[in-house]
Design an enzyme around this catalytic site. Sequence first.
Site, short mmCIF file in Angstrom:
data_model
loop_
_atom_site.label_atom_id
_atom_site.label_comp_id
_atom_site.label_asym_id
_atom_site.label_seq_id
_atom_site.Cartn_x
_atom_site.Cartn_y
_atom_site.Cartn_z
N HIS A 66 0.41 -1.39 -0.05
CA HIS A 66 -0.19 -0.32 0.20
C HIS A 66 0.82 1.22 0.21
CE1 HIS A 66 -4.25 -1.52 0.88
NE2 HIS A 66 -3.75 -1.99 0.31
N SER B 274 4.84 7.00 3.30
CA SER B 274 3.99 8.20 3.68
C SER B 274 2.76 7.05 3.74
CB SER B 274 3.41 8.47 2.41
OG SER B 274 2.77 7.88 1.15
N VAL C 40 1.54 4.30 -3.86
CA VAL C 40 1.39 5.19 -4.30
C VAL C 40 2.58 6.31 -3.86
CG1 VAL C 40 -0.11 7.48 -2.53
CG2 VAL C 40 -0.43 4.72 -2.82
#
EC number: 1.11.1.7
Length: 180
Positions: free
Chosen positions: A65, A75, A69
């Site tokens: 995940h 992040s 991104v």
Amino acid sequence: MMRTVAAVAVAVLLAAAVAAEASELKVGYYDKSCRGVENVVKWHVARAIKANRKSGAALVRLIFHDCFVRGCDASVLLDPTPENPNTEKTAPINIGLAAFDLLDDIKSAVEDRCPGVVSCADILIFAARDAASLLSNGHVHFDALAGRLDGVHSHAAEAQQDLPDSTFTIAELIQRSRSW
């Protein structure tokens, strides 16, 4: 289970390889500045998996995940703030992400050893690599490139847009990772 872990590890490895082309990432990045850091991470991951195997799967899911991104920049670990209440962590597609406490424990141990040296992004990569290896009984292993900087931007909308649907095949995941 092993096939799923292996497939995700392949996708993460491809993501890490793409990121390495554009930067100065290398194996052994912390050999001089924080000797033994990878062993510290592995010890914590092994202890967590021994207590609850789901911890390993959570780490593998978390790196997946994160890398989809903005690249592998940790992040996804950023908590919401009054200035940014909608981080990746709060995105509906990220519901159920776990292992944040484990990563906090690892980061604390690494900071005790080498304050201000090792990025959260690299800790996450090491932890996911070790989890994949331990869960697969050593069948999944790759050298982790390090030297990443931690991301400072995190937006739920980007997670919703960039993360692949749960129905994607391995081929679709690999294709999506190449678009970075």
